[in-house]
Motif scaffolding. Structure first.
Motif, PDB file in Angstrom:
ATOM      1  N   TYR A 266      50.736  55.226  91.968  1.00 29.92           N
ATOM      2  CA  TYR A 266      49.971  56.143  91.118  1.00 29.92           C
ATOM      3  C   TYR A 266      48.529  56.252  91.586  1.00 29.92           C
ATOM      4  O   TYR A 266      47.944  57.343  91.619  1.00 29.92           O
ATOM      5  CB  TYR A 266      50.002  55.676  89.666  1.00 29.92           C
ATOM      6  CG  TYR A 266      49.096  56.489  88.761  1.00 29.92           C
ATOM      7  CD1 TYR A 266      49.465  57.764  88.342  1.00 29.92           C
ATOM      8  CD2 TYR A 266      47.861  55.991  88.347  1.00 29.92           C
ATOM      9  CE1 TYR A 266      48.634  58.527  87.536  1.00 29.92           C
ATOM     10  CE2 TYR A 266      47.025  56.741  87.542  1.00 29.92           C
ATOM     11  CZ  TYR A 266      47.413  58.013  87.137  1.00 29.92           C
ATOM     12  OH  TYR A 266      46.585  58.756  86.356  1.00 29.92           O
ATOM     13  N   PRO A 373      48.939  57.721  81.912  1.00 31.81           N
ATOM     14  CA  PRO A 373      49.332  56.449  82.519  1.00 31.81           C
ATOM     15  C   PRO A 373      49.545  55.355  81.478  1.00 31.81           C
ATOM     16  O   PRO A 373      48.807  55.269  80.498  1.00 31.81           O
ATOM     17  CB  PRO A 373      48.147  56.106  83.435  1.00 31.81           C
ATOM     18  CG  PRO A 373      47.404  57.378  83.613  1.00 31.81           C
ATOM     19  CD  PRO A 373      47.645  58.203  82.396  1.00 31.81           C
ATOM     20  N   LEU A 384      54.455  54.865  83.865  1.00 30.22           N
ATOM     21  CA  LEU A 384      53.858  55.490  85.035  1.00 30.22           C
ATOM     22  C   LEU A 384      54.756  56.543  85.675  1.00 30.22           C
ATOM     23  O   LEU A 384      54.306  57.290  86.554  1.00 30.22           O
ATOM     24  CB  LEU A 384      53.504  54.432  86.089  1.00 30.22           C
ATOM     25  CG  LEU A 384      52.279  53.573  85.761  1.00 30.22           C
ATOM     26  CD1 LEU A 384      52.161  52.419  86.741  1.00 30.22           C
ATOM     27  CD2 LEU A 384      51.023  54.403  85.776  1.00 30.22           C
ATOM     28  N   ILE A 388      53.030  59.633  87.553  1.00 26.66           N
ATOM     29  CA  ILE A 388      53.171  59.810  89.001  1.00 26.66           C
ATOM     30  C   ILE A 388      53.785  61.169  89.300  1.00 26.66           C
ATOM     31  O   ILE A 388      53.348  61.878  90.217  1.00 26.66           O
ATOM     32  CB  ILE A 388      54.033  58.678  89.596  1.00 26.66           C
ATOM     33  CG1 ILE A 388      53.307  57.341  89.445  1.00 26.66           C
ATOM     34  CG2 ILE A 388      54.369  58.960  91.056  1.00 26.66           C
ATOM     35  CD1 ILE A 388      54.144  56.129  89.791  1.00 26.66           C
ATOM     36  N   ARG A 391      51.155  63.847  89.066  1.00 26.56           N
ATOM     37  CA  ARG A 391      50.232  63.805  90.196  1.00 26.56           C
ATOM     38  C   ARG A 391      50.849  64.444  91.436  1.00 26.56           C
ATOM     39  O   ARG A 391      50.179  65.159  92.179  1.00 26.56           O
ATOM     40  CB  ARG A 391      49.839  62.358  90.507  1.00 26.56           C
ATOM     41  CG  ARG A 391      48.822  61.787  89.520  1.00 26.56           C
ATOM     42  CD  ARG A 391      47.993  60.707  90.183  1.00 26.56           C
ATOM     43  NE  ARG A 391      47.185  61.260  91.263  1.00 26.56           N
ATOM     44  CZ  ARG A 391      46.698  60.543  92.274  1.00 26.56           C
ATOM     45  NH1 ARG A 391      46.933  59.255  92.344  1.00 26.56           N
ATOM     46  NH2 ARG A 391      45.972  61.118  93.208  1.00 26.56           N
TER      47      ARG A 391
END
Length: 431
Positions: A266, A373, A384, A388, A391
């Motif tokens: 992450y 998160p 997460l 992730i 992102r």
């Protein structure tokens, strides 16, 4: 009356006219936004000074005239827009010169007067560049001559009217420009704020990544040693309670190792290895390993491809990670035998990949936190997975959104930009 008195009166008349003109001009006070009343005073002043029955101020454009002001009161429903064709005012607009007609009925070659009127005096309104955009028109019911002095008087007032109208239009344009400028400034300010927020976020993530890498490294080394030691004890003969404690310790150590890996994943910058992907084919290939996942074994995954070919530029491995995580979550949200729908839709500027399940709706207060998160609704979750996923999607220039309600269930939508064909048949990522 004596001859001397007659001569005095003749001498006084021009002075009286001049005083009236000066008084009328002095009473004119134009303020931006009060154009109607200002032009009305001009029309009334012209009618009074040259002694005519009716005066109007008009604005002419694209073959039509609009009455802006009238010395006579007009009914609310009276027409104020007329076609110029064949009328006296058209002569003034076309020639750009003053026109005085003693009897328009007797001389139709100049054009038609207003119904019921015969004498006509039209003065053009011009911008400082000489463009004619309207008139001051005076009408009289009976035929009559217009002296040069009267024409000059109306021209003087027409000049005032032209200046006011020109300034009014400039003022309106300035207001429109200011509004557009304000909107543009707000737009640019919002863009700048988003760019600054993105930059701050990137800097924050870099700092977190560096810190996380250090911490993970410091924890992982002793953790590996501990795991090796625990595994060594598995070779020894232990009592059943000791074996249970050893298995629990190894399980927790493995979970901690996975958490460290996810934290590192992450926190570190997303470096993409882009390649051309046919989205339909990519998902078809991905369906094979996904259907073998334990969470998906008793669920039905229905893929609805886009009818036409949809190509993107993406990192194959990272996008696999994205959709495996999303589909796994969907499978965990429904009961055995339920259907997960996976659809590709390119009807909007960005291609939408939707994963839908009919499980229990997610409460609104939880929905907004799902991609944060370390927020998880699962007892053993790290919180997460979706962080992730988001992102990775953002790194592709896309967006991740989640909608959930009782009627349609939960839909996770991944929006990705479609690749644009470049030169020599190559594809490029949209800006």
């Amino acid at each position: 009356m004596s001859k001397a008195n007659d001569q005095d009166m003749l001498l006084q008349q021009p002075w009286q006219r001049e005083r009236q003109i000066i008084a009328r001009l002095s009473s004119l006070n134009y303020r931006t936004g009060e154009l109607g009343s200002y032009l009305h005073n001009i029309a009334c002043g012209v009618s009074e000074l040259i002694d005519v029955d009716w005066t109007v101020v008009t604005f002419c454009q694209e073959g039509f005239e609009t009455i802006l002001a009238s010395s006579l009161e007009m009914a609310e429903d009276a027409p104020r827009i007329y076609a110029l064709h064949g009328r006296l005012i058209a002569n003034v607009i076309q020639n750009g010169r003053s026109l005085a007609v003693k009897d328009a009925v007797a001389h139709p070659e100049y054009g038609r007067p207003a119904p019921g009127y015969r004498a006509y005096l039209g003065i053009p309104l011009q911008t400082t560049e000489g463009e004619v955009f309207g008139t001051v028109c005076s009408f009289h019911r009976q035929p009559r001559e217009f002296t040069q002095e009267e024409i000059q008087i109306v021209e003087l007032f027409a000049e005032r009217a032209a200046t006011a109208i020109d300034h009014y239009h400039l003022y309106q344009k300035q207001c429109q420009f200011n509004q557009l400028l304000e909107v543009e400034v707000e737009k640019r300010t919002a863009q700048l704020q988003r760019a600054q927020a993105k930059l701050v976020e990137q800097e924050r993530l870099v700092a977190i990544g560096e810190f996380a890498a250090t911490i993970v490294h410091e924890i992982r080394n002793p953790l590996t040693t501990m795991i090796m030691g625990l595994k060594y004890f598995k070779k020894t003969v232990l009592t059943e309670p000791a074996q249970e404690r050893l298995s629990l310790a190894l399980s927790e150590a493995s979970r901690l190792e996975n958490l460290l890996s996810e934290i590192l994943l992450y926190a570190k910058p997303q470096v993409l290895q882009l390649s051309e992907l046919d989205l339909n084919e990519f998902i078809r290939e991905l369906l094979v390993p996904i259907r073998e996942m334990p969470e998906a074994l008793s669920r039905q995954i229905e893929f609805i491809p886009e009818l036409s070919t949809v190509k993107i530029l993406g990192d194959r491995d990272k996008l696999k990670q994205v959709f495996i995580n999303i589909v796994r979550n969907a499978c965990e949200a429904v009961s055995a035998g339920d259907v997960i729908k996976w659809q590709v839709d390119s009807s909007s500027p960005k291609v939408c990949i939707n994963v839908c399940n009919s499980g229990e709706p997610i409460p609104t207060e939880i929905l907004a936190k799902l991609t944060q998160p370390f927020f998880s609704t699962k007892p053993s979750g790290t919180g997460l997975g979706l962080a992730i996923t988001k992102r990775i999607v953002n790194a592709h220039g896309g967006e991740l959104s989640i909608q959930s309600d009782a009627s349609t269930g939960t839909t996770v939508c991944v929006q990705l930009p479609m690749a644009i064909a470049g030169g020599c048949g190559t594809l490029r990522k949209p800006k």
